[in-house]
Write a protein that holds these residues in place. Structure first.
Motif, PDB file in Angstrom:
ATOM      1  N   PRO A  19     -10.527   3.193  11.487  1.00 36.26           N
ATOM      2  CA  PRO A  19     -10.142   3.207  10.080  1.00 36.26           C
ATOM      3  C   PRO A  19      -9.380   4.482   9.710  1.00 36.26           C
ATOM      4  N   ASN A  20      -8.446   4.360   8.784  1.00 34.21           N
ATOM      5  CA  ASN A  20      -7.803   5.518   8.163  1.00 34.21           C
ATOM      6  C   ASN A  20      -6.700   6.204   8.988  1.00 34.21           C
ATOM      7  N   VAL A  21      -6.315   5.636  10.126  1.00 29.38           N
ATOM      8  CA  VAL A  21      -5.233   6.280  10.896  1.00 29.38           C
ATOM      9  C   VAL A  21      -3.859   5.981  10.294  1.00 29.38           C
ATOM     10  N   GLY A  22      -3.793   4.995   9.379  1.00 31.18           N
ATOM     11  CA  GLY A  22      -2.523   4.715   8.705  1.00 31.18           C
ATOM     12  C   GLY A  22      -1.856   3.407   9.126  1.00 31.18           C
ATOM     13  N   LYS A  23      -2.663   2.451   9.597  1.00 34.26           N
ATOM     14  CA  LYS A  23      -2.096   1.175  10.055  1.00 34.26           C
ATOM     15  C   LYS A  23      -1.370   0.438   8.923  1.00 34.26           C
ATOM     16  N   SER A  24      -2.049   0.312   7.792  1.00 39.06           N
ATOM     17  CA  SER A  24      -1.440  -0.438   6.681  1.00 39.06           C
ATOM     18  C   SER A  24      -0.241   0.310   6.106  1.00 39.06           C
ATOM     19  N   THR A  25      -0.345   1.637   6.059  1.00 40.17           N
ATOM     20  CA  THR A  25       0.797   2.434   5.585  1.00 40.17           C
ATOM     21  C   THR A  25       1.994   2.211   6.513  1.00 40.17           C
ATOM     22  N   LEU A  26       1.738   2.185   7.804  1.00 40.06           N
ATOM     23  CA  LEU A  26       2.827   1.992   8.761  1.00 40.06           C
ATOM     24  C   LEU A  26       3.468   0.610   8.604  1.00 40.06           C
ATOM     25  N   VAL A  38      -3.510   0.332   0.664  1.00 40.76           N
ATOM     26  CA  VAL A  38      -3.662   1.577   1.412  1.00 40.76           C
ATOM     27  C   VAL A  38      -4.560   2.495   0.593  1.00 40.76           C
ATOM     28  N   SER A  39      -5.431   3.247   1.239  1.00 44.69           N
ATOM     29  CA  SER A  39      -6.131   4.289   0.482  1.00 44.69           C
ATOM     30  C   SER A  39      -6.530   5.427   1.380  1.00 44.69           C
ATOM     31  N   ALA A  40      -6.911   6.530   0.756  1.00 45.63           N
ATOM     32  CA  ALA A  40      -7.299   7.720   1.512  1.00 45.63           C
ATOM     33  C   ALA A  40      -8.676   7.545   2.146  1.00 45.63           C
ATOM     34  N   LYS A  41      -9.384   6.490   1.779  1.00 49.78           N
ATOM     35  CA  LYS A  41     -10.734   6.291   2.308  1.00 49.78           C
ATOM     36  C   LYS A  41     -10.732   5.252   3.426  1.00 49.78           C
ATOM     37  N   PRO A  42     -11.607   5.440   4.415  1.00 44.82           N
ATOM     38  CA  PRO A  42     -11.638   4.491   5.537  1.00 44.82           C
ATOM     39  C   PRO A  42     -12.107   3.101   5.122  1.00 44.82           C
ATOM     40  N   GLN A  43     -11.821   2.128   5.945  1.00 42.65           N
ATOM     41  CA  GLN A  43     -12.197   0.717   5.738  1.00 42.65           C
ATOM     42  C   GLN A  43     -11.594   0.122   4.474  1.00 42.65           C
ATOM     43  N   THR A  44     -10.315   0.366   4.316  1.00 37.33           N
ATOM     44  CA  THR A  44      -9.592  -0.230   3.202  1.00 37.33           C
ATOM     45  C   THR A  44      -9.253  -1.685   3.519  1.00 37.33           C
ATOM     46  N   THR A  45      -8.739  -1.924   4.713  1.00 38.40           N
ATOM     47  CA  THR A  45      -8.323  -3.280   5.083  1.00 38.40           C
ATOM     48  C   THR A  45      -9.535  -4.091   5.527  1.00 38.40           C
ATOM     49  N   ARG A  46      -9.687  -5.284   4.944  1.00 37.00           N
ATOM     50  CA  ARG A  46     -10.840  -6.104   5.312  1.00 37.00           C
ATOM     51  C   ARG A  46     -10.444  -7.447   5.907  1.00 37.00           C
ATOM     52  N   PRO A  66      -8.448  -4.790  10.163  1.00 38.24           N
ATOM     53  CA  PRO A  66      -9.404  -3.754   9.765  1.00 38.24           C
ATOM     54  C   PRO A  66      -9.527  -2.702  10.869  1.00 38.24           C
ATOM     55  N   GLY A  67      -9.818  -1.486  10.487  1.00 39.41           N
ATOM     56  CA  GLY A  67     -10.037  -0.423  11.467  1.00 39.41           C
ATOM     57  C   GLY A  67     -11.267  -0.707  12.326  1.00 39.41           C
ATOM     58  N   ILE A  68     -11.187  -0.315  13.589  1.00 48.85           N
ATOM     59  CA  ILE A  68     -12.297  -0.548  14.512  1.00 48.85           C
ATOM     60  C   ILE A  68     -13.246   0.643  14.450  1.00 48.85           C
ATOM     61  N   LEU A 127       1.278   7.479  17.806  1.00 43.94           N
ATOM     62  CA  LEU A 127       0.662   8.702  17.264  1.00 43.94           C
ATOM     63  C   LEU A 127       1.232   8.903  15.868  1.00 43.94           C
ATOM     64  N   ASN A 128       0.397   8.630  14.857  1.00 41.33           N
ATOM     65  CA  ASN A 128       0.866   8.699  13.470  1.00 41.33           C
ATOM     66  C   ASN A 128       0.521  10.055  12.850  1.00 41.33           C
ATOM     67  N   LYS A 129       1.045  10.288  11.675  1.00 37.64           N
ATOM     68  CA  LYS A 129       0.791  11.500  10.865  1.00 37.64           C
ATOM     69  C   LYS A 129       1.349  12.758  11.535  1.00 37.64           C
ATOM     70  N   ILE A 130       2.472  12.632  12.267  1.00 37.87           N
ATOM     71  CA  ILE A 130       3.014  13.843  12.891  1.00 37.87           C
ATOM     72  C   ILE A 130       3.596  14.815  11.864  1.00 37.87           C
ATOM     73  N   ASP A 131       3.764  14.342  10.623  1.00 32.48           N
ATOM     74  CA  ASP A 131       4.169  15.294   9.570  1.00 32.48           C
ATOM     75  C   ASP A 131       3.123  16.393   9.392  1.00 32.48           C
ATOM     76  N   ARG A 132       1.907  16.140   9.872  1.00 31.18           N
ATOM     77  CA  ARG A 132       0.839  17.127   9.730  1.00 31.18           C
ATOM     78  C   ARG A 132       0.684  18.006  10.967  1.00 31.18           C
ATOM     79  N   VAL A 157       5.182   9.047  15.241  1.00 35.73           N
ATOM     80  CA  VAL A 157       5.776   8.679  13.952  1.00 35.73           C
ATOM     81  C   VAL A 157       5.045   9.342  12.789  1.00 35.73           C
ATOM     82  N   SER A 158       5.690   9.267  11.646  1.00 38.31           N
ATOM     83  CA  SER A 158       4.987   9.542  10.397  1.00 38.31           C
ATOM     84  C   SER A 158       5.260   8.364   9.478  1.00 38.31           C
ATOM     85  N   ALA A 159       4.216   7.632   9.149  1.00 36.02           N
ATOM     86  CA  ALA A 159       4.378   6.472   8.266  1.00 36.02           C
ATOM     87  C   ALA A 159       4.711   6.934   6.852  1.00 36.02           C
ATOM     88  N   VAL A 160       4.416   8.197   6.553  1.00 39.31           N
ATOM     89  CA  VAL A 160       4.675   8.700   5.212  1.00 39.31           C
ATOM     90  C   VAL A 160       6.103   9.233   5.078  1.00 39.31           C
TER      91      VAL A 160
HETATM   92  N1  LIG Z   1       0.127  12.781   6.172  1.00 37.63           N
HETATM   93  C1  LIG Z   1       0.147  11.490   6.471  1.00 37.63           C
HETATM   94  N2  LIG Z   1      -0.737  10.658   5.912  1.00 37.63           N
HETATM   95  C2  LIG Z   1      -0.696   9.347   6.249  1.00 37.63           C
HETATM   96  C3  LIG Z   1       0.268   8.836   7.160  1.00 37.63           C
HETATM   97  N3  LIG Z   1       0.063   7.513   7.287  1.00 37.63           N
HETATM   98  C4  LIG Z   1      -0.976   7.206   6.487  1.00 37.63           C
HETATM   99  N4  LIG Z   1      -1.420   8.301   5.851  1.00 37.63           N
HETATM  100  C5  LIG Z   1      -2.560   8.376   4.898  1.00 37.63           C
HETATM  101  O1  LIG Z   1      -3.748   8.009   5.558  1.00 37.63           O
HETATM  102  C6  LIG Z   1      -4.643   7.328   4.670  1.00 37.63           C
HETATM  103  C7  LIG Z   1      -5.087   6.018   5.287  1.00 37.63           C
HETATM  104  O2  LIG Z   1      -3.986   5.121   5.345  1.00 37.63           O
HETATM  105  P1  LIG Z   1      -4.182   3.544   5.527  1.00 37.63           P
HETATM  106  O3  LIG Z   1      -2.829   2.975   5.780  1.00 37.63           O
HETATM  107  O4  LIG Z   1      -4.989   2.964   4.415  1.00 37.63           O
HETATM  108  O5  LIG Z   1      -5.048   3.523   6.884  1.00 37.63           O
HETATM  109  P2  LIG Z   1      -5.571   2.265   7.746  1.00 37.63           P
HETATM  110  O6  LIG Z   1      -5.472   2.642   9.170  1.00 37.63           O
HETATM  111  O7  LIG Z   1      -4.885   1.017   7.316  1.00 37.63           O
HETATM  112  O8  LIG Z   1      -7.102   2.259   7.321  1.00 37.63           O
HETATM  113  P3  LIG Z   1      -8.156   1.009   7.303  1.00 37.63           P
HETATM  114  O9  LIG Z   1      -7.535  -0.110   6.549  1.00 37.63           O
HETATM  115  O10 LIG Z   1      -9.323   1.607   6.596  1.00 37.63           O
HETATM  116  O11 LIG Z   1      -8.464   0.682   8.729  1.00 37.63           O
HETATM  117  C8  LIG Z   1      -3.877   7.172   3.365  1.00 37.63           C
HETATM  118  O12 LIG Z   1      -4.303   8.206   2.492  1.00 37.63           O
HETATM  119  C9  LIG Z   1      -2.433   7.342   3.770  1.00 37.63           C
HETATM  120  O13 LIG Z   1      -1.623   7.847   2.734  1.00 37.63           O
HETATM  121  C10 LIG Z   1       1.213   9.761   7.733  1.00 37.63           C
HETATM  122  O14 LIG Z   1       2.082   9.433   8.534  1.00 37.63           O
HETATM  123  N5  LIG Z   1       1.094  11.069   7.352  1.00 37.63           N
END
Ligand SMILES: Nc1nc2c(ncn2[C@@H]2O[C@H](COP(=O)(O)OP(=O)(O)OP(=O)(O)O)[C@@H](O)[C@H]2O)c(=O)[nH]1
Ligand SMILES: [Mg+2]
Length: 305
Positions: A19-26, A38-46, A66-68, A127-132, A157-160
């Motif tokens: 959960p929370n690695v950014g799958k839905s954002t990507l 999408v949300s900042a909290k884990p287990q958003t996608t059901r 959903p996140g594993i 590998l997501n969130k490389i902006d960080r 990548v950075s999904a953001v």
């Molecule tokens: N800095 C940064 N934040 C990111 C990136 N991608 C996603 N996020 C943030 O990570 C958080 C989780 O993103 P989701 O897309 O909801 O994650 P998910 O993997 O779908 O999570 P589940 O549905 O819970 O499994 C959100 O606050 C996003 O804004 C990224 O590339 N960089």
């Protein structure tokens, strides 16, 4: 339909990760528009959701799941099961991780699923969130994760910020089989509007409430209909597990429920390009996360073990 050449490629790509690695954002970023909550909290996608991206040379069908994670409830079990089923049906499996964090037990659980998907499936490591992550550290982090799944091709990548998204698309197209498109060009997802509405209400609740309450919440859409005045009327029930949670969700003078409703309505209007009238109710359904019958009524394909 566009004229498709004999080399046209099409296929399904599963995003598997904790959960929370950014799958839905990507998925939203790859699609160029928001289709998933999408949300900042884990287990958003059901539930499983497709994002269908049709390009002149290929059709990529992303399967957001959903996140594993190590589960604590029957709900968690159903979520993991959904994620597992997704992997078995696709052409490409991507293990998605947060490059700004160290591998956790949940990451390894997702890795094992991808690994066990079989040799014939093409594998990617996203590998997501490389902006960080500072540029100097990226290579070492990539190697650290790639060692855990050497058969996967790594992409950063950075999904953001969208950095690396084009390279990711290219890498995916290379791995896809030659196949005619599965969906019409104008189809972007397989969820119905009312299901997306339920997800957006949960997304809004996740944003406004403290961690434990929205996780104890399920959303059911009771009505979804076009009215003569041109507005779409949506009525939904938010189920929580305890009376105390009901109080929190409603808030003093119903302030919290109004806030949740307003931002959900705005998201729904943005996505559907129409005016919405949204009515929310809150009900207690004790222990629903451990109740297979309730989970089934909500549409989880929960199997008895
Ligand atoms: N800095 C940064 N934040 C990111 C990136 N991608 C996603 N996020 C943030 O990570 C958080 C989780 O993103 P989701 O897309 O909801 O994650 P998910 O993997 O779908 O999570 P589940 O549905 O819970 O499994 C959100 O606050 C996003 O804004 C990224 O590339 N960089
Ligand atoms: Mg998600």
């Amino acid at each position: 339909m566009n004229q498709q050449t004999p080399e046209y490629k099409a296929g399904y790509i599963a995003l598997a990760g904790r959960p929370n690695v950014g799958k839905s954002t990507l998925v939203n970023t790859l699609m160029g528009q928001k289709i998933a909550a999408v949300s900042a909290k884990p287990q958003t996608t059901r539930r499983r959701q497709l994002g269908i991206l049709t390009l002149p040379e290929a059709q990529m069908i992303f399967v957001d799941a959903p996140g594993i994670h190590l589960q604590h409830h029957k709900l968690g079990e159903a979520l993991n099961q959904t994620a597992e089923e997704v992997i078995s049906d696709v052409d490409v499996v991507a293990w998605m991780v947060d490059a700004s964090a160290d591998p956790s037990a949940d990451d390894l659980q997702a890795r094992d699923l991808v690994k066990n998907a079989g040799r014939r499936k093409k594998k990617l490591l996203i590998l997501n969130k490389i902006d960080r992550v500072q540029k100097e550290s990226r290579q070492a982090i990539m190697e650290q994760y790639n060692k855990l799944l050497p058969e996967a091709r790594p992409v950063m990548v950075s999904a953001v910020s969208s950095e690396g998204i084009e390279d990711l698309q290219k890498a995916i197209i290379e791995l896809l089989p030659v196949h005619p498109s599965y969906y019409a060009e104008d189809e972007i997802t397989d969820l119905y509007e009312r299901e997306i509405a339920a997800d957006l209400i949960r997304e809004s609740a996740l944003k406004h409430l403290r961690e434990e309450v929205p996780h104890a919440m399920a959303v059911r859409i009771d009505e979804f209909k076009e009215r003569e005045d041109g507005k779409t009327y949506v009525a939904a029930t938010l189920f929580v597990e305890r009376d105390s949670q009901k109080g929190i969700v409603i808030g003093q003078g119903a302030e919290m429920l109004k806030r949740i409703g307003t931002s959900a309505r705005m998201e729904m209007e943005k996505m559907g390009d129409r005016s919405i009238f949204l009515e929310l109710r809150v009900k207690v359904a004790k222990g629903w996360r451990d109740d297979p019958d309730f989970l089934r009524r909500l549409g989880f394909e929960f199997k008895k073990k």
